[in-house]
Write an enzyme that holds these catalytic residues in place. Structure first.
Site, mmCIF file in Angstrom:
data_model
loop_
_atom_site.group_PDB
_atom_site.id
_atom_site.type_symbol
_atom_site.label_atom_id
_atom_site.label_comp_id
_atom_site.label_asym_id
_atom_site.label_seq_id
_atom_site.Cartn_x
_atom_site.Cartn_y
_atom_site.Cartn_z
ATOM 1 N N LEU A 145 0.860 -1.175 0.000
ATOM 2 C CA LEU A 145 0.000 0.000 0.000
ATOM 3 C C LEU A 145 0.900 1.230 0.000
ATOM 4 O O LEU A 145 2.001 1.202 0.562
ATOM 5 C CB LEU A 145 -0.891 0.033 1.249
ATOM 6 N N ASP A 146 0.444 2.312 -0.616
ATOM 7 C CA ASP A 146 1.202 3.552 -0.573
ATOM 8 C C ASP A 146 1.382 3.999 0.870
ATOM 9 O O ASP A 146 0.584 3.666 1.754
ATOM 10 C CB ASP A 146 0.472 4.655 -1.349
ATOM 11 N N LYS A 147 2.403 4.792 1.084
ATOM 12 C CA LYS A 147 2.716 5.280 2.433
ATOM 13 C C LYS A 147 1.498 5.871 3.131
ATOM 14 O O LYS A 147 1.221 5.568 4.292
ATOM 15 C CB LYS A 147 3.832 6.329 2.354
#
Length: 317
Positions: A145-147
């Site tokens: 998942l993105d940050k």
């Protein structure tokens, strides 16, 4: 487990099979997708140094892969690279057994070490929580998942479990559902079927690209769940898992995510939406087949406080 090469340098051996869907790609491109915790330049250097082998043989970066080859890397760890160091970072664990972990990743936590984030990542936390993950490529991480995206991630605790989960992802039998708050009014369910690739000018961004180009097939299904004056809460279901897929696809149809600094609107009619400090995206449901028992399993994660608070504010009008 770390060891030392003939020059006394520390390295961590990692072996992984090249997925069949990578067939026809150059080896260096396939490696960049397989070992996302390492930069392209670092992988290129290891290729030149002979630290990367394909089916036991030192390989050329330009060779094409067929899929199914076994790639082994002796990944040298420099002093500046803390990516493989255990760190005592809290992990919100939703489920754990001897084969897998399911984590409710908080927004702000980077999944893989990389440029500017060589420590303090989920990988560092995993290696502290389960030291045996040092024996599994990428510490068992099979998707990301993105940050600034929150929500559910599955991690394999053994190599057989990782192999099985990667195959499930390739077969698109892992079900991932997200909640996103997007700008504008979404009137009806729909799908975006548009290839995604690197932006032709801004190389740090992804973009919808024409078919037959450098993009990869990508499909996102969406449906409105709640409408507000200037935004809509939508549920998104991924059929593929491309980088920034939901963010790119929803922006491409005129409904960028609230708070998205890369693909979103800079200003809207609602100051509360403009003030939200991250993309309003949460991986709320994850379903898969257990790699050891064959049982169908599913987990759900409630919205984090910042996201649910924004929705409450929107409901008040």
């Amino acid at each position: 487990m770390s060891t030392r090469d003939n020059n006394g340098a520390d390295y961590s051996p990692a072996t992984l099979a090249i997925p069949l869907e990578y067939a026809g790609q150059r080896l260096d491109a396939a490696l960049a997708r397989l070992f996302v915790e390492h930069s392209r330049s670092r992988l290129q250097a290891w290729l030149k140094e002979g630290r990367i082998r394909v089916d036991g043989v030192v390989a050329d970066a330009k060779r094409k892969v067929s899929g199914g080859e076994r790639v082994s890397i002796e990944a040298v760890a420099s002093e500046a690279d803390g990516g493989h160091r255990p760190e005592a970072i809290a992990l919100p664990i939703v489920y754990e057994d001897g084969h897998l972990l399911v984590i409710d990743k908080p927004a702000g936590l980077v999944v893989h070490p990389g440029s500017g984030n060589w420590s303090g990542t989920m990988m560092n936390a995993l290696l502290h929580h389960s030291p045996q993950l040092a024996e599994v490529p990428r510490a068992g991480i099979v998707h990301r998942l993105d940050k600034d995206t929150s929500g559910l991630l599955v991690v394999a605790k053994t190599l057989p479990a990782q192999t099985d989960l990667v195959r499930q992802l390739q077969a698109r039998t892992v079900k991932r559902q997200y909640l996103a708050l997007v700008h504008g009014e979404v009137h009806a369910p729909g799908s975006v079927d548009a290839p995604i690739g690197r932006h032709p000018v801004q190389r740090t961004k992804m973009a919808v690209v024409r078919r037959g180009g450098a993009g990869r097939d990508a499909r996102t299904h969406y449906a409105p769940r709640e409408r507000f004056a200037a935004a809509t809460l939508v549920e998104c279901r991924l059929e593929t898992g491309r980088t920034h897929q939901i963010r790119v696809h929803m922006a491409s149809i005129g409904h960028p995510l609230v708070g998205d600094p890369v693909y979103g609107k800079r200003k809207s009619a609602d100051a509360r939406l403009d003030a939200f400090p991250r993309q309003a995206l949460h991986a709320w449901r994850l379903a898969l087949v257990h790699p050891a028992t064959g049982e169908e399993m599913a987990w759900e994660a409630p919205l984090p406080e910042d996201f649910s608070g924004l929705l409450s504010a929107c409901r008040r009008g």
